[in-house]
Write a protein that holds these residues in place. Structure first.
Motif, mmCIF file in Angstrom:
data_model
loop_
_atom_site.group_PDB
_atom_site.id
_atom_site.type_symbol
_atom_site.label_atom_id
_atom_site.label_comp_id
_atom_site.label_asym_id
_atom_site.label_seq_id
_atom_site.Cartn_x
_atom_site.Cartn_y
_atom_site.Cartn_z
ATOM 1 N N GLU A 143 -12.163 19.187 -8.685
ATOM 2 C CA GLU A 143 -13.127 18.485 -9.523
ATOM 3 C C GLU A 143 -13.994 17.464 -8.797
ATOM 4 O O GLU A 143 -15.192 17.383 -9.088
ATOM 5 C CB GLU A 143 -12.396 17.807 -10.683
ATOM 6 N N PRO A 144 -13.446 16.650 -7.897
ATOM 7 C CA PRO A 144 -14.293 15.612 -7.305
ATOM 8 C C PRO A 144 -15.506 16.159 -6.552
ATOM 9 O O PRO A 144 -16.450 15.429 -6.304
ATOM 10 C CB PRO A 144 -13.361 14.886 -6.344
ATOM 11 N N ASN A 177 -3.908 22.246 0.744
ATOM 12 C CA ASN A 177 -4.018 21.433 -0.449
ATOM 13 C C ASN A 177 -2.911 21.818 -1.425
ATOM 14 O O ASN A 177 -2.932 22.902 -1.996
ATOM 15 C CB ASN A 177 -5.401 21.664 -1.075
ATOM 16 N N GLN A 180 -2.341 20.456 -4.222
ATOM 17 C CA GLN A 180 -2.774 20.334 -5.617
ATOM 18 C C GLN A 180 -3.217 21.663 -6.192
ATOM 19 O O GLN A 180 -2.977 21.953 -7.346
ATOM 20 C CB GLN A 180 -3.935 19.345 -5.716
ATOM 21 N N ARG A 223 -11.242 13.378 5.123
ATOM 22 C CA ARG A 223 -11.492 14.334 4.057
ATOM 23 C C ARG A 223 -12.244 13.608 2.949
ATOM 24 O O ARG A 223 -11.752 12.608 2.438
ATOM 25 C CB ARG A 223 -10.177 14.872 3.520
ATOM 26 N N PRO A 224 -13.435 14.060 2.601
ATOM 27 C CA PRO A 224 -14.199 13.359 1.581
ATOM 28 C C PRO A 224 -13.439 13.310 0.265
ATOM 29 O O PRO A 224 -12.809 14.281 -0.145
ATOM 30 C CB PRO A 224 -15.459 14.202 1.438
ATOM 31 N N SER A 225 -13.508 12.150 -0.371
ATOM 32 C CA SER A 225 -12.793 12.018 -1.631
ATOM 33 C C SER A 225 -13.618 12.575 -2.776
ATOM 34 O O SER A 225 -13.080 13.108 -3.722
ATOM 35 C CB SER A 225 -12.456 10.565 -1.902
ATOM 36 N N GLU A 226 -14.931 12.424 -2.698
ATOM 37 C CA GLU A 226 -15.748 12.975 -3.772
ATOM 38 C C GLU A 226 -17.202 13.106 -3.325
ATOM 39 O O GLU A 226 -17.613 12.535 -2.321
ATOM 40 C CB GLU A 226 -15.661 12.119 -5.025
ATOM 41 N N LEU A 243 -20.715 12.166 -4.798
ATOM 42 C CA LEU A 243 -21.195 11.292 -5.858
ATOM 43 C C LEU A 243 -22.676 11.555 -6.074
ATOM 44 O O LEU A 243 -23.437 11.668 -5.131
ATOM 45 C CB LEU A 243 -20.991 9.845 -5.390
ATOM 46 N N ARG A 244 -23.054 11.668 -7.340
ATOM 47 C CA ARG A 244 -24.458 11.932 -7.622
ATOM 48 C C ARG A 244 -25.040 10.725 -8.321
ATOM 49 O O ARG A 244 -24.463 10.211 -9.278
ATOM 50 C CB ARG A 244 -24.578 13.162 -8.513
ATOM 51 N N ASN A 245 -26.157 10.279 -7.827
ATOM 52 C CA ASN A 245 -26.855 9.190 -8.508
ATOM 53 C C ASN A 245 -27.646 9.797 -9.650
ATOM 54 O O ASN A 245 -28.587 10.558 -9.424
ATOM 55 C CB ASN A 245 -27.793 8.486 -7.513
ATOM 56 N N ILE A 290 -18.513 10.694 -0.119
ATOM 57 C CA ILE A 290 -17.709 9.502 0.136
ATOM 58 C C ILE A 290 -16.543 9.906 1.020
ATOM 59 O O ILE A 290 -15.754 10.779 0.663
ATOM 60 C CB ILE A 290 -17.164 8.902 -1.174
ATOM 61 N N VAL A 291 -16.446 9.293 2.166
ATOM 62 C CA VAL A 291 -15.414 9.694 3.127
ATOM 63 C C VAL A 291 -15.027 8.489 3.968
ATOM 64 O O VAL A 291 -15.821 7.557 4.144
ATOM 65 C CB VAL A 291 -15.932 10.853 4.008
ATOM 66 N N GLN A 318 -20.458 6.266 3.169
ATOM 67 C CA GLN A 318 -21.137 7.007 2.116
ATOM 68 C C GLN A 318 -22.253 7.766 2.795
ATOM 69 O O GLN A 318 -23.256 7.180 3.192
ATOM 70 C CB GLN A 318 -21.706 6.043 1.075
#
Lengths: 670, 156, 415, 305, 191
Positions: free
Chosen positions: A353-354, A407, A409, A471-474, A476-478, A487-488, A498
């Motif tokens: 999802e992220p 992974n 998860q 490993r990037p966590s997410e 992000l979209r403005n 974001i890593v 970022q």
């Protein structure tokens, strides 16, 4: 104990001939005699029942020793021989061959290992070693007493093979088999052959053109006289065992006849447009289409699901090749071997999802295969990398590694092993094509083992690809600007970052292909917990599946790159062809026997039999498939009544061997 | 076996008990088991002379019948040695065997014995030391088991 | 030709002894019943039938019986293989099968043994070849690997093989019998094994079926371990009583070493201690002879009161009827009215199946018991021991968290 | 059996002791929706998941289990309107239902506190979850008296949804529970950057290092300010407190000029269901004192019954 | 520890095996999972607090893996806002939030607890609330038609009914006594 002896007597009476056993104890120079008192051992063997001769000799494996063995058979009418010397691997075959020469079945020889298992390991305990040797020889004699003949049978094979999947591994296997003179039926689920390799732009490490590499193979296979190619085909049923399978498969209609000239008129008038599967959604195709211009077979295909049946294509076709009345066909072939090369799927990253893959506003998050499609010379963008959202050339490109692999998860604990190489290759190409862009690879570990791959890594570093260990966590979209940021943490400098991501490329894992479950069960082949088809032995037999005669080629066994797949497929083809070219399978009938007076038809032997070598008929009568059986004896303890017994390893025979080894003092009574 | 039972091997008592161990029947599979024992022999790695190796096709072939045959006829303990999990040459024989042995261990505990009279080990054909390690472990565990709970022969 | 038959009752349960009353039916044989062999005056006889379990001290009497008879027949599991009472051998008792005393005795297995077989044996006819129970079982099976072994309490009605449902059915090793537990929705307990060492074979079979764990890779944590069988896993843990499951009737002949758990007292106490609660009625049913029905019902009712379970009216009615029939049966036994005895037995069997089919009584509330029930509330319940070797007494037991019976005690003074 | 449509109302600390308006709104709202709300006498602090769990996990569980026991004695599920309370109670309940050892441990210690025994017979619910999934956007319409016209910055807070494996309510990365629910109320949710991140108050950070907490909050507020919503909505009084005091702190220390009203989910829903704005207690709050809802009456209050 | 040793300790930039206690963390509740950490940095990148503060989750997990007990004295572990973002995203399911909470438990046992937090525990003991009621709120409650005091532990305490709050104070959250902070003072004196 009393009962055991009773049973022993009964079965002795049943055998036709009185066992006459000759025992030979080998000195092996000082190897055995230096530790074990061989004379004493031979002496003790003389007193054992049914032993007609017990001797010791310096080198049993020498010509003289072998002759002693053969003479005893000729002169004394010995019908079972016991040699106490080295391991079965070392000289067991020598003695077995020797007795075979003089007319005894080679399974009437019992090898007792007093060297590796006794003299060599108990050098400091001569008394103990001698005692052990005496027990070992007694056990050997006991075992020899009930040995039965095992015949070696030649089973004729059907000289034909089936290859499932026409990706690079399947093509390679089919080609190799055909070159060995084996007629091949090659079936492919999709409408074109070539698999994932045709979708690629360049192959690592040399950045070669994959189309150029594979086209000799695709053309060769398509035109090979010994290869029957069926596209849009799927296996429905498999019966039989190694050497003689009957396979039923289904061919879905193409709705276009072979006389198609590939002119493309039909496609140009078709009103329907859907995203192209082959192009990973990066371009559109019509309802009647050809996946890509170089596709083989070059016949167009109609997608029945999306077609609205306007008949424009029928009307426009200059050769009347389009025919909506075509029906699904069924075909049955008899083959001797099956090679499964069903390939892999790219992992669908929307599960993570992220990363928001496939969500609204995240059009610029794509997978490596999609990037590969954009870079490809046959792409709709003309090899330009353009952002799917606005069609501009991205300035900042971020690649994210280990998407769906390593992974827990998502349940894929394994490392796919090719993504690092894949990403580095693409990063380098991007940096070469767009020197002003920033290309960043976010990785957990860079894994580039093997010849020329570290060099590829180095060249990418030199050309200016930025490597960030984290490993990037997410993503992000403005929502105001639509800008993406990755974001890593740069773990090496402990800096949270970022990164601007005009284009974010996910290196998705390789996962088992769709429909592998039904395919595996139709083939009676077991799967690993990761979902791939399980090889017979991870180290020593990586191409054979759990069932004899069915071989695995390429990524169906686990993630592989092209060269590994090709090598794997070549190996599978060689194994698959071996018994077909020879024309027969030579097999020792060391198989279980079923005592039908005890059998209760519970079927547990069938349950535990990994090679699926137990057959059952309509009346629930179980029988052993002589060809498929691998003589493991796993069915024996599973049988609740002891009805199934492996020949020469039966409960009785093993008990006779165990008694002297246990000390022979009965403590409990049955 | 509890961890306290494994605890102290170097007790002088153990040497005496170990000397009493005469017959330890070890079923070794035709693949990794036999291979490892052969490799150990070729490398002249010494181990206790009480080890008696029986060749079977696969550890999956060794049922409770064989194990009880050995124990009834005077074996001090029984070991089953197969390939590593996931590396069985006959696919999953070692796993089938493992569960049978777990049940047998439970049975022994219910009868009031130590569960170390039967156990399963793994070996690798190329590494003789794995089989030697198994043998040593068998003897060590058996010594501790006998010290704490007596031999199984007493009960027969 | 009429023969002289003497039936001896040794220790323990007297159900087979009582059953042998049926020998008198349609037969000219002269049958005598000896309830107390110790006081038996040695007389010559053609055939001696032995029932009840045997202890080493019974050797002398058996010797004299052998001397005085032409043929000795062991009738029932207790004589031939040790029977349920031999579970006390786990605690060091020495219940011994007949073959240890007499070499050439013939034996009729079964708990209870089938009277027709005994009759044939007396007549000297060759025994009928019996099929395996599975071959006559009507349930459908796939015989796949087991994912868990369930307690019998969790039973559901179904036409699927017990093994597939996860219940341990010993029918795999059993011969077909007249009153089949499987016909009454209860798994077979294997009282009539078709092969030697049936318990060990069953253990091997079930152990194998438990082996369906995922194939671990060589690099996984488990692949690296040397000692594979050391740790208990969920599925082996789900078999709480291996001994009781696989060796219920055959412990002395199974080849297992003699047990060394300290004895808690009498044979009966040792048999019960460590067994599962749901097995209690089954065993108790055997002990109480022709009072087994009331004993079983007493336990069940205590159990129900403890768990505040409600039983359907139909079940209540059947139970009442059964109690009445049991009373009639007692009278018939006293008066040695064989015809009446047979009729009543047939009636009971029609309702309840074989007399040790106590599982049937669970039918009333079987579906309500779940694995989450705890046994705390009915940890101590008395039930009556009315017959067998234990003249009149009351029994108390506790149940631990696994559902195993602990602290089983017989109190003679009660009642 | 747990009583239906009845809840034990767990107050917590911040709501009754700082924002009584939320308490009155919640009572109003739930009763209008047809639920019975019972007071939980002798309940204590939940205790807060960040702070007290950090000091001693066992004591934290015991204190939480004590609160759950109070509701168990009443045979009702617990409802709370605070993410923190929900976080603690739900997590402890979930944990103790699965972990038998800890249950025994907790029960031993509970005896010291009074006549309590944790059984695990009830569930812990959050008002947002009851509204979002039980009443639902499909069912709220009939209770509405007025609709608001507002652009709302929704702040979910962390403990409502995460950890997903324990809560099992909605996705943690892109939840839509509140957005969907607020649509029929007329509130338009505005997306802003880093919408789902933390307000910076939790985990004891606000107490431990107020400045750090404010740094985290400053960024959050900047992002919200960029989209200029009418008010900020949150289902958590602690986030509520952070948004209130935080704006004040930023105005004083960082020279900003924020004045966004902070409104609890209950307050908004109660207002739309006909509660007087005065009764929602908005006038007692620090921020947006002058804010008056832009609303549109859709039916008379009497019609709703 | 003498002052000279102390200063040496402070100047030292390297660590030796003696500085680690690998067994210590082996016993913590979530035992094995922590040690399967691949140091991918997802936790730090997810961390809202870490963007602005010194909290670097990955680093803390690393120290736990190494057995570096200084992590318990590290004030950074108190900067976690328990937003569970790292817990949600960790590819190895290590649950870093849980690990940090547990580290805080150990730190509390060692007495590494801030005065503010001590005060919060005090409130809980005295009133049953972490945020006790004040007079303004009492007024407002009345104004809104609520009881002056919520029906919680505090209300019943003032009414003198039961001993529950006393029990609460006695048995819950027993914190170690305040550490006498001598060392910094000494330094100041030296200076």
């Amino acid at each position: 104990m009393t009962k055991a002896n009773n049973e022993a007597n009964v079965s002795e009476l049943e055998t036709e001939e009185e066992p006459r056993i000759a025992v030979f104890v080998c000195h092996c120079g000082h190897n055995i005699a230096g530790t074990v008192d061989v004379e004493k051992v031979a002496e003790s063997a003389k007193d054992l029942p049914n032993v007609v001769k017990a001797e010791h000799y310096m080198f049993m494996c020498s010509k003289t020793g072998v002759k002693m063995l053969q003479d005893s058979i000729k002169e004394l009418g010995v019908n079972r021989t016991v040699v106490a010397s080295c391991s079965k691997l070392q000289h067991g075959r020598t003695f077995a061959k020797a007795i075979e020469e003089v007319g005894l079945n080679k399974h009437k020889h019992q090898q007792v290992n007093v060297r590796e298992f006794c003299s060599w390991v108990h050098k400091n305990d001569k008394e103990g070693a001698t005692q052990k040797a005496i027990q070992l020889v007694e056990a050997g004699v006991n075992r020899a007493r009930k040995l039965e003949d095992v015949e070696t049978r030649k089973i004729p094979t059907t000289k034909a093979a089936l290859v499932i999947g026409a990706g690079v591994a399947g093509l390679r296997a089919a080609n190799d088999l055909a070159e060995l003179g084996v007629p091949v039926t090659l079936i492919e689920k999709n409408s074109t052959i070539g698999g994932h390799m045709t979708q690629l732009n360049k192959t690592f490490p040399t950045l070669e053109c994959p189309q150029c590499s594979i086209s000799p193979l695709t053309n060769g296979v398509a035109n090979h006289p010994l290869i029957d190619l069926y596209t849009l085909a799927q296996v429905k049923n498999v019966e039989g065992s190694m050497g003689n399978f009957t396979v039923e498969f289904e061919i879905k209609p193409r709705y276009v006849h072979d006389n198609c000239t590939s002119c493309g008129e039909c496609s140009s008038v078709c009103p329907i447009e859907v995203p192209s599967e082959w192009d990973k959604g990066m371009s559109m195709r019509k309802a009647i289409y050809k996946a890509y211009p170089q596709a083989i077979p070059s016949t167009f295909v109609r997608d029945k699901q999306t077609c609205i049946g306007c008949n424009s294509c029928i009307n426009v076709c200059p050769v009347q090749a389009v025919d909506f009345s075509m029906k699904t066909e069924k075909k049955t072939v008899n083959v001797g071997s099956i090679v499964v090369a069903a390939g892999f799927n790219e992992y669908d990253p929307s599960e993570i999802e992220p990363y928001h893959y496939g969500q609204d506003g995240y059009d610029d998050v794509i997978t490596q295969l999609q990037l590969e499609r954009m870079l490809s010379p046959t792409s709709i963008t003309n090899s330009e990398v353009l952002r799917p959202s606005d069609g501009r050339i991205p300035k900042n490109i971020v690649m994210i590694q280990c998407v769906g692999s390593r992974n827990d998860q998502v349940g894929n604990a394994y490392c796919t092993g090719v993504c690092c190489k894949f990403a580095i290759k693409n990063a380098r190409i991007l940096k070469e094509n767009y020197p002003n862009s920033n290309v960043t690879i976010c990785y957990i570990d860079v894994r580039t083992p093997g010849l020329n791959f570290e060099e590829l890594y180095k060249s990418a570093q030199e050309i200016g690809v930025r490597f960030i260990r984290g490993r990037p966590s997410e993503i992000l979209r403005n929502p105001l600007t639509g800008e993406l940021r990755v974001i890593v943490e740069d773990t090496l400098s402990m800096t949270p970052l970022q990164l601007k991501g005009d284009l974010v490329v996910l290196s998705a894992a390789m996962v088992p292909p769709e429909g592998i479950g039904p395919l595996g069960s139709r083939l009676h082949v077991l799967r690993s917990k990761e979902g791939f088809l399980k090889e017979f032995h991870i180290k020593m037999n990586p191409t054979l599946s759990s069932k004899g005669g069915i071989y695995l080629a390429g990524a169906i066994q686990g993630p592989k790159d092209i060269s590994e797949s090709v090598a794997h497929a070549g190996g599978a083809a060689a194994l698959a062809a071996a018994h077909l070219v020879k024309g027969y399978i030579e097999k020792e009938m060391l198989i279980p026997k079923i005592d039908y007076s005890l059998c209760i038809s519970c079927g547990l032997c069938k349950t535990v039999c990994a090679p699926a070598a137990i057959d059952v008929d309509q009346d629930r009568v179980y029988s052993v498939n002589e060809v498929a059986c691998k003589s493991c004896g796993m069915c024996m303890p599973a049988c609740p009544t002891g009805a199934i017994q492996l020949i020469n390893f039966s409960d009785d025979q093993l008990r006779d061997e165990i008694i002297p080894l246990s000390g022979g003092e009965a403590h409990c009574h049955d | 076996m509890t961890s306290s039972e494994v605890g102290d091997f170097c007790d002088p008592m153990d040497a005496e008990i170990k000397a009493k161990i005469k017959n330890l029947v070890v079923f070794m599979c035709n693949e990794c088991g036999q291979g490892a024992a052969n490799t150990a022999g070729v490398a002249r790695m010494g181990y206790d002379a009480a080890i008696r190796i029986v060749r079977v096709q696969c550890s999956g072939q060794v049922g409770p019948i064989q194990i009880m045959d050995a124990l009834n006829n005077g074996a001090d303990a029984v070991g089953v040695v197969g390939c590593c999990l996931g590396a069985c040459h006959f696919f999953n024989g070692n796993i089938l065997s493992m569960h049978r042995i777990k049940l047998m261990k439970k049975l022994f505990k219910e009868l009031g014995y130590s569960d170390q009279f039967v156990n399963q080990w793994t070996a690798r054909a190329a590494e003789g030391e794995t089989s030697v390690g198994d043998f040593e472990d068998m003897v060590d565990r058996l010594a501790v088991a006998i010290k704490n709970k007596g031999t199984i022969k007493d009960g027969c | 030709m009429a023969v002289e038959v003497k039936v001896f009752q040794f220790n323990g349960c007297n159900k087979c002894f009582t059953e042998s009353i049926l020998l008198k039916l349609d037969s000219e044989d002269k049958v005598t019943y000896i309830e107390n062999p110790k006081g038996w005056k040695e007389e010559k006889t053609d055939i001696a039938v032995i029932t009840g379990y045997l202890l080493p001290e019974d050797g002398k009497i058996l010797e004299s019986i052998t001397k005085n008879s032409k043929k000795v027949i062991g009738y029932g599991d207790c004589v031939t293989m040790g029977g349920i009472f031999a579970l006390a051998n786990q605690n060091g008792h020495k219940i011994t099968p007949l073959k240890e005393f007499i070499d050439n005795a013939s034996s009729i297995n079964g708990c209870l043994g089938e009277i027709m077989e005994l009759n044939q044996e007396i007549k000297g006819k060759s025994p009928v070849k019996l099929k395996g129970l599975c071959t006559v079982c009507k349930r459908k099976s796939t015989c796949d690997y087991m994912e868990a072994v369930h307690r019998q309490i969790e039973f559901e009605e179904s036409d699927v093989c017990f093994n597939d449902l996860g219940y341990q059915c010993n029918g795999f090793v059993a011969q077909e019998c007249k009153e089949r537990c499987i016909d009454y929705d209860a798994p077979c307990r294997g009282c009539k094994p078709m092969v030697a060492r049936s318990g060990i074979r069953m253990l091997g079979m079930f152990g194998t079926l438990m082996g369906n764990i995922e194939v671990a890779t060589e690099h996984s944590v488990k692949g690296a371990t040397d000692k594979l069988a050391d740790e208990d896993d969920d599925i082996t843990r789900s078999v709480p009583d291996v001994l009781g499951n696989f060796f219920r009737f055959t412990l002395p002949t199974s080849g297992l070493p003699q047990g060394r758990i300290p004895s808690t007292g009498s044979v009966l106490e040792d048999v019960f201690t460590g067994r599962l609660i749901e097995e209690l009625p089954l065993i108790a049913g055997l002990l109480a002879g022709n009072k087994s029905i009331s004993l079983v019902l007493n336990i069940l009712e205590a159990y129900e009161t403890g768990t505040k379970m409600e039983v359907g009216s139909c079940t209540k009615k059947i139970r009442k009827h059964l109690r009445k029939l049991e009373g009639d049966l007692g009278k018939a036994t006293e008066s040695q009215d064989a015809q009446q005895y047979k009729e009543i037995t047939e009636k009971i069997r029609k309702i309840a199946g074989n007399m040790n089919l106590s599982n049937l009584f669970f039918g009333g509330f079987r579906s309500k018991i779940t694995e989450y029930d705890n046994f705390d509330e009915y940890k101590a319940h008395p039930f009556d021991v009315v017959e067998g070797s234990y003249a009149h007494g009351c029994v108390e037991y506790k149940i631990d968290s696994d559902g195993k019976v602990t602290d089983f005690k017989i109190k003679e003074e009660a009642l | 059996m747990v009583k239906e449509k009845t809840f034990a109302f767990f107050l917590g600390c911040i709501m009754p002791n700082r924002y009584p308006g939320i308490e009155s709104s919640t009572k109003f709202m739930m009763e209008k929706l047809g639920y019975t709300i019972l007071p939980m006498e002798r309940a204590s602090c939940c205790p807060a998941p960040g702070v007290f769990r950090s000091f001693n996990k066992v004591d934290w569980m015991v204190a939480a289990a004590r609160n759950i026991c109070i509701a168990e004695q009443m045979d009702t599920d617990i409802i709370t309107v605070c993410n923190g309370c929900f976080g603690t109670l739900q997590e402890v309940d979930h944990h103790l239902k699965e972990n038998e050892d800890h249950k025994v441990l907790v029960n031993e210690k509970l005896k010291k506190l009074g006549d309590y025994e944790y059984k695990g017979s009830i569930n812990v619910r959050h008002a947002a979850e009851v509204l979002g999934y039980e009443v639902g956007p499909w069912g709220i319409e009939e209770f509405l008296v007025r609709k608001v016209k507002a652009r709302v910055a929704i702040h979910y807070g962390c403990h409502l949804l995460k950890p997903v494996s324990v809560r099992g309510l909605d996705s943690a990365e892109k939840p839509s529970m509140l957005e969907d629910f607020l649509e029929p109320l007329g509130a338009e949710s505005v997306d802003f950057v880093e919408k789902y991140t933390c307000c910076g108050a939790g985990g004891g950070v606000k107490a431990f290092d107020g400045n750090a907490s404010m740094t985290i909050f400053e960024e959050k507020m900047k992002n919200i300010d960029a989209v200029k919503p009418d008010f900020i909505l949150s289902p958590c009084p602690f986030c509520h407190l952070q948004f209130e005091t935080g704006q004040d702190w930023l105005n004083k220390n960082k020279g900003t000029n924020y004045d966004y009203p902070v409104i609890h989910l209950s307050q908004l829903v109660a207002y739309c269901m006909g509660m007087d704005q005065k009764q929602t207690g908005l006038q007692f709050q620090m921020m947006g004192k002058d804010y008056i809802f832009q609303s549109e009456e859709i039916k008379q209050e009497e019609e709703v019954s | 520890m003498s002052d000279s040793e102390q200063s040496e300790e402070q100047n030292r930039e390297f660590k030796t095996d003696e500085d680690f206690d690998p067994e210590f963390f082996r016993n913590i509740e979530r035992k094995s999972k922590i040690f399967s950490c691949i140091q991918c940095g997802t936790c730090t990148a997810s961390c809202e607090s870490g963007k602005w503060t010194a909290l670097k989750t990955r680093n803390i997990i690393r120290k736990v893996c190494l057995g570096d007990l200084t992590v318990l004295k590290d004030p950074d572990i108190w900067l976690c806002t328990t937003c569970f973002a790292c817990w949600e995203r960790c590819p190895r399911n290590i649950q870093p939030t849980g690990v940090i909470m547990e580290l805080r438990n150990y730190a509390t046992k060692l007495g590494n607890i801030s005065p503010n937090h001590r005060a919060v525990v005090g409130y809980l003991g005295n009133t049953g609330h972490a945020v006790p009621i004040n007079d303004i709120t009492k007024e407002r409650r009345k104004e809104l038609g609520l009881d002056e005091l919520p029906p919680t532990l505090f209300k019943y305490k003032t009414e003198g009914e039961g001993k529950e709050l006393e029990n609460f104070k006695e048995f819950m959250f027993d914190l170690p006594p305040v550490k006498e902070e001598k060392k910094p003072k000494k330094k100041e004196e030296k200076k």
